[in-house]
Design a protein around this motif. Structure first.
Motif, PDB file in Angstrom:
ATOM      1  N   GLU A  78       0.033  -5.874   5.485  1.00  0.00           N
ATOM      2  CA  GLU A  78       0.082  -6.278   6.895  1.00  0.00           C
ATOM      3  C   GLU A  78       0.606  -5.142   7.771  1.00  0.00           C
ATOM      4  O   GLU A  78       0.102  -4.911   8.868  1.00  0.00           O
ATOM      5  CB  GLU A  78       0.946  -7.534   7.051  1.00  0.00           C
ATOM      6  CG  GLU A  78       0.768  -8.230   8.359  1.00  0.00           C
ATOM      7  CD  GLU A  78      -0.653  -8.729   8.615  1.00  0.00           C
ATOM      8  OE1 GLU A  78      -1.062  -8.712   9.795  1.00  0.00           O
ATOM      9  OE2 GLU A  78      -1.368  -9.118   7.679  1.00  0.00           O
ATOM     10  N   ASN A  79       1.615  -4.397   7.289  1.00  0.00           N
ATOM     11  CA  ASN A  79       2.141  -3.271   8.058  1.00  0.00           C
ATOM     12  C   ASN A  79       1.112  -2.152   8.177  1.00  0.00           C
ATOM     13  O   ASN A  79       0.946  -1.557   9.247  1.00  0.00           O
ATOM     14  CB  ASN A  79       3.430  -2.741   7.430  1.00  0.00           C
ATOM     15  CG  ASN A  79       4.573  -3.714   7.564  1.00  0.00           C
ATOM     16  OD1 ASN A  79       4.533  -4.644   8.369  1.00  0.00           O
ATOM     17  ND2 ASN A  79       5.597  -3.523   6.756  1.00  0.00           N
ATOM     18  N   TYR A  80       0.409  -1.843   7.087  1.00  0.00           N
ATOM     19  CA  TYR A  80      -0.651  -0.829   7.146  1.00  0.00           C
ATOM     20  C   TYR A  80      -1.754  -1.277   8.100  1.00  0.00           C
ATOM     21  O   TYR A  80      -2.268  -0.498   8.894  1.00  0.00           O
ATOM     22  CB  TYR A  80      -1.217  -0.527   5.746  1.00  0.00           C
ATOM     23  CG  TYR A  80      -0.519   0.641   5.097  1.00  0.00           C
ATOM     24  CD1 TYR A  80      -1.037   1.925   5.202  1.00  0.00           C
ATOM     25  CD2 TYR A  80       0.673   0.479   4.401  1.00  0.00           C
ATOM     26  CE1 TYR A  80      -0.401   3.014   4.625  1.00  0.00           C
ATOM     27  CE2 TYR A  80       1.321   1.554   3.830  1.00  0.00           C
ATOM     28  CZ  TYR A  80       0.783   2.817   3.944  1.00  0.00           C
ATOM     29  OH  TYR A  80       1.425   3.891   3.378  1.00  0.00           O
ATOM     30  N   LEU A  83      -1.102   8.309   6.681  1.00  0.00           N
ATOM     31  CA  LEU A  83       0.002   7.365   6.644  1.00  0.00           C
ATOM     32  C   LEU A  83       0.561   7.383   5.228  1.00  0.00           C
ATOM     33  O   LEU A  83      -0.201   7.242   4.267  1.00  0.00           O
ATOM     34  CB  LEU A  83      -0.485   5.953   6.993  1.00  0.00           C
ATOM     35  CG  LEU A  83      -1.319   5.804   8.268  1.00  0.00           C
ATOM     36  CD1 LEU A  83      -1.806   4.370   8.418  1.00  0.00           C
ATOM     37  CD2 LEU A  83      -0.528   6.246   9.478  1.00  0.00           C
ATOM     38  N   ILE A  84       1.867   7.561   5.102  1.00  0.00           N
ATOM     39  CA  ILE A  84       2.478   7.668   3.782  1.00  0.00           C
ATOM     40  C   ILE A  84       3.742   6.823   3.753  1.00  0.00           C
ATOM     41  O   ILE A  84       4.574   6.908   4.655  1.00  0.00           O
ATOM     42  CB  ILE A  84       2.830   9.129   3.442  1.00  0.00           C
ATOM     43  CG1 ILE A  84       1.571   9.994   3.471  1.00  0.00           C
ATOM     44  CG2 ILE A  84       3.517   9.224   2.086  1.00  0.00           C
ATOM     45  CD1 ILE A  84       1.836  11.479   3.405  1.00  0.00           C
ATOM     46  N   MET A 130       0.870  -1.165   0.000  1.00  0.00           N
ATOM     47  CA  MET A 130       0.000   0.000   0.000  1.00  0.00           C
ATOM     48  C   MET A 130       0.917   1.228   0.000  1.00  0.00           C
ATOM     49  O   MET A 130       2.068   1.142   0.412  1.00  0.00           O
ATOM     50  CB  MET A 130      -0.895   0.034   1.242  1.00  0.00           C
ATOM     51  CG  MET A 130      -1.864  -1.129   1.362  1.00  0.00           C
ATOM     52  SD  MET A 130      -3.174  -1.125   0.109  1.00  0.00           S
ATOM     53  CE  MET A 130      -2.604  -2.403  -0.996  1.00  0.00           C
ATOM     54  N   GLU A 131       0.406   2.350  -0.457  1.00  0.00           N
ATOM     55  CA  GLU A 131       1.205   3.571  -0.542  1.00  0.00           C
ATOM     56  C   GLU A 131       0.786   4.634   0.463  1.00  0.00           C
ATOM     57  O   GLU A 131       1.601   5.450   0.879  1.00  0.00           O
ATOM     58  CB  GLU A 131       1.133   4.160  -1.954  1.00  0.00           C
ATOM     59  CG  GLU A 131       1.562   3.194  -3.048  1.00  0.00           C
ATOM     60  CD  GLU A 131       2.988   2.729  -2.929  1.00  0.00           C
ATOM     61  OE1 GLU A 131       3.848   3.510  -2.473  1.00  0.00           O
ATOM     62  OE2 GLU A 131       3.256   1.566  -3.291  1.00  0.00           O
ATOM     63  N   SER A 132      -0.507   4.640   0.849  1.00  0.00           N
ATOM     64  CA  SER A 132      -0.970   5.656   1.784  1.00  0.00           C
ATOM     65  C   SER A 132      -2.318   5.265   2.378  1.00  0.00           C
ATOM     66  O   SER A 132      -3.004   4.386   1.860  1.00  0.00           O
ATOM     67  CB  SER A 132      -1.086   7.022   1.099  1.00  0.00           C
ATOM     68  OG  SER A 132      -2.107   6.983   0.125  1.00  0.00           O
ATOM     69  N   ILE A 171       6.581   3.767   7.273  1.00  0.00           N
ATOM     70  CA  ILE A 171       5.346   4.537   7.119  1.00  0.00           C
ATOM     71  C   ILE A 171       5.446   5.808   7.958  1.00  0.00           C
ATOM     72  O   ILE A 171       5.619   5.741   9.172  1.00  0.00           O
ATOM     73  CB  ILE A 171       4.114   3.717   7.565  1.00  0.00           C
ATOM     74  CG1 ILE A 171       3.972   2.453   6.714  1.00  0.00           C
ATOM     75  CG2 ILE A 171       2.848   4.563   7.494  1.00  0.00           C
ATOM     76  CD1 ILE A 171       2.906   1.492   7.199  1.00  0.00           C
ATOM     77  N   THR A 172       5.358   6.951   7.307  1.00  0.00           N
ATOM     78  CA  THR A 172       5.366   8.235   8.007  1.00  0.00           C
ATOM     79  C   THR A 172       3.940   8.561   8.456  1.00  0.00           C
ATOM     80  O   THR A 172       3.003   8.449   7.672  1.00  0.00           O
ATOM     81  CB  THR A 172       5.877   9.354   7.079  1.00  0.00           C
ATOM     82  OG1 THR A 172       7.209   9.026   6.665  1.00  0.00           O
ATOM     83  CG2 THR A 172       5.871  10.703   7.773  1.00  0.00           C
TER      84      THR A 172
END
Length: 176
Positions: free
Chosen positions: A134-136, A127-128, A80-82, A115-116
């Motif tokens: 899984e991390n998101y 979240l970016i 995922m990206e954001s 992830i920032t």
């Protein structure tokens, strides 16, 4: 006609670099592929399918998670990206109610997952960074809602979660 399965079995008619099957007295068939880009699917509770997660808060109570056993799936993308998580109707004001992550969770999101995390007026968390589903899921599952008002509005709160990869975004709306 002889069945051709590779350029070695019919070198005189098999065009270089084209895959497929054909017969030795004809050129091989070309196959067209239709690529489908599936959107990510977010379900904030695995008990009920869809974007209908309901929970409640108690006046003067502690924080509550905005999801319960969340799933985040996408059949054709690993990363995922954001994501944007928004408390859309802050009925008791920013000083009294918010969504948040702890400083430790924010630090871990960056150091462990890339992830920032940005928080805007305690009602939007963005979240970016390219990271696994899984991390998101881990970061989003840690977000809490809190209301410290002594006389909170009894209206439903709406929290939207939109997750995206590259160019597609899917919103999900739970109610708190």
């Amino acid at each position: 006609a002889q069945q051709c399965t590779s350029e070695d079995s019919c070198p005189d008619i098999w065009p270089s670099g084209i895959g497929g099957f054909g017969t030795c007295n004809q050129a091989p068939d070309l196959v067209a592929y239709l690529l489908v880009n599936d959107v990510p699917l977010v379900d904030l509770d695995d008990a009920t399918v869809g974007n209908n997660y309901l929970t409640s808060f108690v006046e003067g109570g502690s924080t509550i998670l905005v999801s319960n056993n969340m799933t985040l799936t996408d059949t054709d993308d690993f990363n995922m990206e954001s994501a944007t998580i928004t408390l859309t109707n802050n009925l008791d004001g920013v000083a009294n109610e918010n969504i948040s992550l702890t400083p430790s969770q924010i630090s871990t999101a960056l150091s462990s997952f890339g992830i920032t995390v940005n928080t805007i007026k305690d009602k939007v968390i963005s979240l970016i960074g390219s990271s696994s589903k899984e991390n998101y899921k881990t970061v989003i599952s840690q977000i809490v809602y809190k209301n410290i008002s002594k006389n909170p509005s009894k209206s439903n709160r709406i929290i939207t979660i939109a997750v995206s990869y590259t160019h597609l975004t899917l919103p999900t709306t739970p109610y708190v």
